[in-house]
Design a protein around this motif. Sequence first.
Motif, PDB file in Angstrom:
ATOM      1  N   ASN A  75      66.562  26.121  63.325  1.00 32.30           N
ATOM      2  CA  ASN A  75      66.025  26.351  61.989  1.00 32.30           C
ATOM      3  C   ASN A  75      66.614  27.625  61.389  1.00 32.30           C
ATOM      4  O   ASN A  75      67.234  28.430  62.085  1.00 32.30           O
ATOM      5  CB  ASN A  75      64.488  26.419  62.011  1.00 32.30           C
ATOM      6  CG  ASN A  75      63.973  27.439  63.013  1.00 32.30           C
ATOM      7  OD1 ASN A  75      64.263  28.630  62.893  1.00 32.30           O
ATOM      8  ND2 ASN A  75      63.233  26.972  64.017  1.00 32.30           N
ATOM      9  N   PRO A  77      65.002  30.391  60.015  1.00 34.90           N
ATOM     10  CA  PRO A  77      64.450  31.691  60.451  1.00 34.90           C
ATOM     11  C   PRO A  77      65.047  32.200  61.758  1.00 34.90           C
ATOM     12  O   PRO A  77      65.330  33.393  61.889  1.00 34.90           O
ATOM     13  CB  PRO A  77      62.948  31.392  60.595  1.00 34.90           C
ATOM     14  CG  PRO A  77      62.693  30.279  59.627  1.00 34.90           C
ATOM     15  CD  PRO A  77      63.932  29.429  59.688  1.00 34.90           C
ATOM     16  N   ASP A  78      65.252  31.298  62.730  1.00 35.45           N
ATOM     17  CA  ASP A  78      65.852  31.729  64.001  1.00 35.45           C
ATOM     18  C   ASP A  78      67.274  32.238  63.781  1.00 35.45           C
ATOM     19  O   ASP A  78      67.696  33.233  64.385  1.00 35.45           O
ATOM     20  CB  ASP A  78      65.873  30.571  64.997  1.00 35.45           C
ATOM     21  CG  ASP A  78      64.500  30.297  65.590  1.00 35.45           C
ATOM     22  OD1 ASP A  78      63.581  31.110  65.350  1.00 35.45           O
ATOM     23  OD2 ASP A  78      64.342  29.270  66.264  1.00 35.45           O
ATOM     24  N   ARG A  80      68.507  33.569  61.085  1.00 34.99           N
ATOM     25  CA  ARG A  80      68.493  34.853  60.379  1.00 34.99           C
ATOM     26  C   ARG A  80      68.027  35.990  61.293  1.00 34.99           C
ATOM     27  O   ARG A  80      68.485  37.121  61.158  1.00 34.99           O
ATOM     28  CB  ARG A  80      67.613  34.764  59.134  1.00 34.99           C
ATOM     29  CG  ARG A  80      68.178  33.825  58.083  1.00 34.99           C
ATOM     30  CD  ARG A  80      67.873  34.245  56.668  1.00 34.99           C
ATOM     31  NE  ARG A  80      68.678  33.465  55.729  1.00 34.99           N
ATOM     32  CZ  ARG A  80      69.902  33.763  55.383  1.00 34.99           C
ATOM     33  NH1 ARG A  80      70.482  34.842  55.890  1.00 34.99           N
ATOM     34  NH2 ARG A  80      70.570  33.014  54.533  1.00 34.99           N
ATOM     35  N   ARG A  81      67.140  35.678  62.227  1.00 38.61           N
ATOM     36  CA  ARG A  81      66.731  36.712  63.176  1.00 38.61           C
ATOM     37  C   ARG A  81      67.911  37.144  64.047  1.00 38.61           C
ATOM     38  O   ARG A  81      68.092  38.332  64.330  1.00 38.61           O
ATOM     39  CB  ARG A  81      65.583  36.199  64.052  1.00 38.61           C
ATOM     40  CG  ARG A  81      64.205  36.379  63.426  1.00 38.61           C
ATOM     41  CD  ARG A  81      63.102  36.155  64.435  1.00 38.61           C
ATOM     42  NE  ARG A  81      63.030  34.768  64.843  1.00 38.61           N
ATOM     43  CZ  ARG A  81      62.313  33.844  64.207  1.00 38.61           C
ATOM     44  NH1 ARG A  81      61.617  34.175  63.124  1.00 38.61           N
ATOM     45  NH2 ARG A  81      62.276  32.601  64.637  1.00 38.61           N
ATOM     46  N   SER A  93      72.317  39.710  54.229  1.00 39.36           N
ATOM     47  CA  SER A  93      71.553  38.466  54.381  1.00 39.36           C
ATOM     48  C   SER A  93      71.629  37.566  53.160  1.00 39.36           C
ATOM     49  O   SER A  93      71.547  36.343  53.278  1.00 39.36           O
ATOM     50  CB  SER A  93      70.092  38.779  54.708  1.00 39.36           C
ATOM     51  OG  SER A  93      69.499  39.529  53.649  1.00 39.36           O
ATOM     52  N   SER A 173      68.756  23.641  54.723  1.00 39.39           N
ATOM     53  CA  SER A 173      69.904  24.546  54.812  1.00 39.39           C
ATOM     54  C   SER A 173      70.886  24.304  53.666  1.00 39.39           C
ATOM     55  O   SER A 173      71.465  25.257  53.126  1.00 39.39           O
ATOM     56  CB  SER A 173      70.605  24.410  56.161  1.00 39.39           C
ATOM     57  OG  SER A 173      71.148  23.111  56.350  1.00 39.39           O
ATOM     58  N   GLU A 176      69.251  25.843  50.601  1.00 39.40           N
ATOM     59  CA  GLU A 176      69.335  27.306  50.575  1.00 39.40           C
ATOM     60  C   GLU A 176      70.735  27.771  50.189  1.00 39.40           C
ATOM     61  O   GLU A 176      70.885  28.759  49.457  1.00 39.40           O
ATOM     62  CB  GLU A 176      68.954  27.887  51.940  1.00 39.40           C
ATOM     63  CG  GLU A 176      69.017  29.403  51.950  1.00 39.40           C
ATOM     64  CD  GLU A 176      68.570  30.023  53.257  1.00 39.40           C
ATOM     65  OE1 GLU A 176      69.447  30.319  54.106  1.00 39.40           O
ATOM     66  OE2 GLU A 176      67.363  30.218  53.430  1.00 39.40           O
ATOM     67  N   ALA A 224      60.606  25.789  60.337  1.00 34.36           N
ATOM     68  CA  ALA A 224      60.552  27.117  60.933  1.00 34.36           C
ATOM     69  C   ALA A 224      59.784  27.115  62.243  1.00 34.36           C
ATOM     70  O   ALA A 224      59.754  28.122  62.949  1.00 34.36           O
ATOM     71  CB  ALA A 224      59.907  28.101  59.961  1.00 34.36           C
ATOM     72  N   ASP A 226      56.441  26.440  62.535  1.00 38.75           N
ATOM     73  CA  ASP A 226      55.010  26.679  62.353  1.00 38.75           C
ATOM     74  C   ASP A 226      54.254  25.358  62.398  1.00 38.75           C
ATOM     75  O   ASP A 226      54.679  24.358  61.805  1.00 38.75           O
ATOM     76  CB  ASP A 226      54.741  27.378  61.017  1.00 38.75           C
ATOM     77  CG  ASP A 226      55.388  28.748  60.946  1.00 38.75           C
ATOM     78  OD1 ASP A 226      55.375  29.439  61.974  1.00 38.75           O
ATOM     79  OD2 ASP A 226      55.896  29.115  59.875  1.00 38.75           O
TER      80      ASP A 226
END
Length: 277
Positions: A75, A77-78, A80-81, A93, A173, A176, A224, A226
């Motif tokens: 995903n 979020p992973d 970007r982390r 970013s 993706s 975005e 993400a 959740d």
Amino acid sequence: MITLTVFVEGESDKEWVSSLLPRAFPRPDLDIRIYACEGKYKALRQLNDAEKSEYPVHLAEKTINVALVDADAPNLPDARRELTDRHRLGHLSDRIFFTVPTIEAWLFADIDAAKNIAKKAIPALDRIQFPDEIPNPYFLAREVFGIGPRARMAGRQIIKSMNLERAQSRSPSLREFLAGIAKLLGEDRYQAIPDAEKLIGRRLLGQLINETNPSSRILYKTLAGDRFTAERLADEISQGTPIARQYAADLLRVARELLAREAALDNKNAADGEGNI
């Protein structure tokens, strides 16, 4: 004139993005340049170097440098982390975009376009709901479209014929990336998901959740990662949060594809029945 430079990983990425961006942003004042960098980390390094450089692009009133690389993660979020924790490129970013998990997933963002180009009929294509969740789109693309030049050509044909609105609604993706480029260009295109919540009705949707499911049951999982119980999801819906809007959009999308699949199956059965008369 605006110069948009995109650093990508390889030649396939270059060909496909070169087909995508002119379709998504048909502007006469936009000069699009795509560079294949032989890998993810080289693409990120090229972007970092370009942002540090003060050397202007000739005749350009504005220069925009971005990178598009495979997330290699389930995903956004992973991905970007990792960008912040491992590569320390958090300051870029808004200039770094990801394909999830790899760019081949985007070839399945509009299933109709993919099926039209596929070298053979593959029933599994009809079961793809969200291309970003395909475990290994690279190998699926090889099976469906072939390898080497044949695969690159198939990708170009798909991207040139795909319904971009449908594709970006199914692939977060891709959405975005297009929304991010639009924002950098000063446009507001591709920013919003169609408001399916209004189409269904917040009250009706909330009642559906409350009446159909035990409150403790996990009912929804986002890209993400959740997880939402029926009770929590009902609360999100009552407040009209972004999660509620995303759930409504996903619900409509899945329902549409299930109904289309049933209709296609009915048509096939009817045709088979006529052939047996």
